[in-house]
Design an enzyme around this catalytic site. Structure first.
Site, PDB file in Angstrom:
ATOM      1  N   LYS A 110       5.879  -1.187  -9.635  1.00 31.36           N
ATOM      2  CA  LYS A 110       6.621  -1.953 -10.671  1.00 31.36           C
ATOM      3  C   LYS A 110       8.274  -2.243 -10.419  1.00 31.36           C
ATOM      4  O   LYS A 110       8.929  -3.259 -10.889  1.00 31.36           O
ATOM      5  CB  LYS A 110       6.669  -1.087 -12.182  1.00 31.36           C
ATOM      6  CG  LYS A 110       5.214  -1.024 -12.481  1.00 31.36           C
ATOM      7  CD  LYS A 110       5.273  -0.343 -13.726  1.00 31.36           C
ATOM      8  CE  LYS A 110       3.745  -0.596 -14.358  1.00 31.36           C
ATOM      9  NZ  LYS A 110       2.720   0.408 -13.918  1.00 31.36           N
TER      10      LYS A 110
HETATM   11  C1  LIG Z   1       1.207   0.167 -13.765  1.00 32.57           C
HETATM   12  C2  LIG Z   1       0.444   0.682 -12.827  1.00 32.57           C
HETATM   13  C3  LIG Z   1      -0.647   0.411 -12.724  1.00 32.57           C
HETATM   14  C4  LIG Z   1      -1.508  -0.544 -13.281  1.00 32.57           C
HETATM   15  O1  LIG Z   1      -0.910  -2.050 -13.171  1.00 32.57           O
HETATM   16  P1  LIG Z   1      -1.196  -3.116 -14.133  1.00 32.57           P
HETATM   17  O2  LIG Z   1      -0.526  -4.218 -13.773  1.00 32.57           O
HETATM   18  O3  LIG Z   1      -0.580  -2.500 -15.519  1.00 32.57           O
HETATM   19  O4  LIG Z   1      -2.737  -3.246 -14.198  1.00 32.57           O
HETATM   20  C5  LIG Z   1      -1.242   0.915 -11.400  1.00 32.57           C
HETATM   21  N1  LIG Z   1      -0.635   1.981 -10.962  1.00 32.57           N
HETATM   22  C6  LIG Z   1       0.370   2.494 -11.000  1.00 32.57           C
HETATM   23  C7  LIG Z   1       0.845   3.438 -10.089  1.00 32.57           C
HETATM   24  C8  LIG Z   1       1.312   1.845 -11.849  1.00 32.57           C
HETATM   25  O5  LIG Z   1       2.558   2.272 -12.272  1.00 32.57           O
END
Ligand SMILES: *Cc1c(COP(=O)(O)O)cnc(C)c1O
Length: 460
Positions: A110
Site C-alpha cells: 500500500k
Molecule cells: C491490502 C492488502 C491486500 C489486498 O489488496 P487489494 O488491493 O485490497 O485487493 C493484500 N495483501 C496485503 C498485505 C494488503 O495489505
C-alpha cells in the site's frame, strides 16, 4: 485525460479533480475515458528505465493537468522513502517469480500508492489554498501506510481509528510511534466495524464533512490504482524476454484494487496472459470467476487479515468494462445486489471474465504449508498474503513464468510465520527497536459523539 463515473451521472473531470473527489459524486467510481495505448515500440523503449522514470512514463499518460516537471518531482519524492534501489525488485524462486512490493516505509504494497497520494494531496491543496482532514479506519495495513503518506505534509491532518488491542502489535506500533504534529491516532475500545461505522457516519454528516474538509484515503481513489499499474510493467520487463511474451500475474486479493491495476496494464497493451486472482477463505471473487456466483457471505477471520473482505470496493470498476461500458447496467446490477445480496451474469459475460481472469481460493492450512515448504526449499520467507498468491500460482502453472505479487513483508505477520516455520521472522532494519520508541495515541470509547468532538477540536 478526462475521468468518468461507473454510474454515468457526472460530467467528465480532469485528473486533479478525480484525485480530490475520491468517490464520484454520483456514488460510482472514477475511470479514465479511455486507456492510453502502449505499442510494442514504446514498450521496448521502456525496458531499461529505472522504476521512477517508468512510473513517470506510465502515470503521465493519465495526467494532463499537472506540468510534467511537477509530476516528475512528486513521483521521485514518493519513492525516495523506499529501502530498495529497485523500489519493487523481482526475485525468482522455486518455479515462481516474486514481485517484492514491501520495501516502502510500512512494509506493505500500500506504500507504493499512498506515498504518491500523500504528495499529490499536498501539491493540490497548496495550489488551491485549501486544507484537508483525512479520516480513516484501519484493521492494520492501510492505516499505517496512510499515516506514513501524510506525516509532516502541509495543510493536512490525518486521523486514523484502529480497534484498541486488536491489530498486530507491530501494526499498532507502526502507527502510534509516528509523532508528527499532524498525525492523530485514535485507539477505539471496540471492533474494526465500530471504527468503520464511526468514520462512515462522520462522512455521511454532510455539514460536518464540508466544515472540516474531510478527506478519504481508501482504495477507491483513482490515484492509488494508477500508482499500482506501474509495477506490472516493471515486473514484466524483468521476466519477459524481448518478444511479446505473455506473463501470468498472481495477485493476493481483498478489495480488487491491486488486481484491477493489472487489468489496466493489460488494457494499455502489456502482454499479460492471465490475471490469477488469489483469495483466502473469503472467496466471493473466486466463486464469481469459477462458478459465476457473486453472492455475499460473512467475513471469516484468517491469517491473511488484509484479504478478509467480502464485498470488494474496486470490483465495480471491472464490472463497468464487463458490462460493455454501460452505466445503466452497472446501476441495475448494484440495486439488484442491494436488494438480494447477489449479482447475476450471462454466459457470454462469464466467458469474457474467464478470458482475462483465473482464480484459486487457498485455505489457512495450505497457506501455512506453503510458507513452511517454500522456506524449507528456498530459505525465502513468504508473508501469509503472499503465500496465498504463491500457492495459487504454483497450482496454476509450474513452468516458472508466473509472477506473484508479494504484498507484505513476513515480519509484519510474525505470528503466522512462526506458526508455519516454528521460528519468528527476523525484523528488517526499519523495525529494530520499535518496541522502545515513544508513542502518541488517544484511547477512546466507541462513541461517535466523542470522536466527532475530538476530530473537530484537532482539525485544521
Ligand atoms: C491490502 C492488502 C491486500 C489486498 O489488496 P487489494 O488491493 O485490497 O485487493 C493484500 N495483501 C496485503 C498485505 C494488503 O495489505
Amino acid at each position: 485525460m478526462k475521468y468518468i463515473s461507473t454510474r454515468g451521472n457526472i460530467s467528465p473531470v480532469g485528473f486533479k479533480d478525480a484525485v480530490m473527489m475520491g468517490l464520484a459524486t454520483d456514488g460510482g467510481l472514477l475511470l479514465p475515458e479511455h486507456f492510453p495505448a502502449v505499442d510494442t515500440a514504446t514498450l521496448a523503449s521502456w525496458r531499461q528505465l529505472p522504476y521512477r522514470e517508468l512510473a513517470f512514463q506510465v502515470i503521465s499518460r493519465f495526467v494532463d493537468d499537472i506540468p510534467a516537471g511537477d509530476l516528475k518531482k512528486l513521483i521521485d519524492k514518493s519513492y525516495d522513502s523506499f529501502a530498495h534501489p529497485e523500489i519493487t525488485p523481482v526475485v525468482a524462486k522455486n518455479g515462481v517469480h516474486i514481485l517484492e512490493l514491501f520495501h516502502g516505509p510500512t512494509l506493505a504494497f500500500k506504500d507504493v500508492a499512498l506515498q504518491l497520494l500523500g504528495n499529490l494531496f499536498e501539491y493540490l491543496l497548496k495550489e488551491t489554498g485549501r486544507k484537508m482532514n483525512i479520516v480513516g479506519a484501519t484493521s492494520g495495513d492501510t492505516g499505517s501506510a496512510a499515516i506514513y503518506g501524510a506525516r509532516g505534509k502541509e495543510n493536512i491532518n490525518i486521523f486514523i481509528l484502529h480497534p484498541y488491542g486488536k491489530t498486530s502489535p507491530i501494526q499498532a506500533r507502526q502507527m502510534t510511534t509516528v509523532l508528527d504534529a499532524n498525525v492523530f491516532n485514535i485507539a477505539v475500545e471496540g471492533t474494526f466495524d465500530d471504527c468503520q461505522n464511526i468514520v462512515k457516519e462522520l462522512f455521511n454528516d454532510l455539514p460536518f464533512k464540508e466544515q472540516y474538509a474531510l478527506g478519504a484515503v481508501n482504495s477507491i481513489n483513482w490515484a492509488r490504482v494508477l500508482a499500482q499499474v506501474v509495477y506490472y510493467f516493471y515486473a514484466w520487463f524483468r521476466v519477459a524476454d524481448k518478444k511479446e511474451t505473455p506473463v501470468t500475474f498472481a495477485v493476493p486479493t481483498g478489495n480488487f484494487g491491486d488486481i484491477f491495476a493489472g487489468y489496466v496494464a493489460k488494457r494499455m497493451g502489456l502482454p499479460i496472459a492471465k490475471l490469477l486472482l488469489a483469495t483466502n477463505e473469503n472467496n466471493i471473487l473466486t466463486r464469481f470467476i469459477n462458478e459465476g456466483d457473486y453472492s455475499k457471505g460473512s467475513v471469516v477471520q484468517t491469517v491473511s487479515p488484509s484479504m478478509d473482505i467480502q464485498v470488494a470496493s474496486n470490483f465495480e470498476r471491472y464490472l463497468y468494462y464487463l458490462f460493455g461500458e454501460d452505466p445503466a447496467r452497472v446501476r441495475d446490477c448494484f440495486s439488484h445486489f442491494a436488494a438480494t445480496g447477489r449479482m447475476t451474469f450471462t454466459a457470454e459475460e462469464m466467458n469474457k471474465v474467464r478470458a482475462e481472469f483465473a482464480s484459486r481460493s487457498v485455505n489457512e492450512a495450505e497457506t501455512l504449508e506453503t510458507i513452511a515448504a517454500f522456506h524449507r526449499e528456498t530459505g525465502y520467507l513468504l508473508d501469509p498474503h503472499t503465500a496465498v498468491g504463491v500457492k495459487a500460482a504454483l497450482e496454476y502453472t509450474q513452468d516458472g513464468t508466473a509472477v506473484c505479487l508479494a504484498t507484505a513483508h513476513p515480519a509484519k505477520f510474525g505470528e503466522a510465520v512462526e506458526k508455519a516455520t516454528g521460528n519468528p521472522p527476523s525484523l528488517p532494519a526499519s523495525l529494530h527497536g520499535i518496541e522502545k520508541l515513544p508513542t502518541r495515541c488517544e484511547i477512546m470509547p466507541a462513541d461517535r459523539a466523542a470522536i466527532r468532538n475530538y476530530v473537530a477540536e484537532k482539525a485544521l
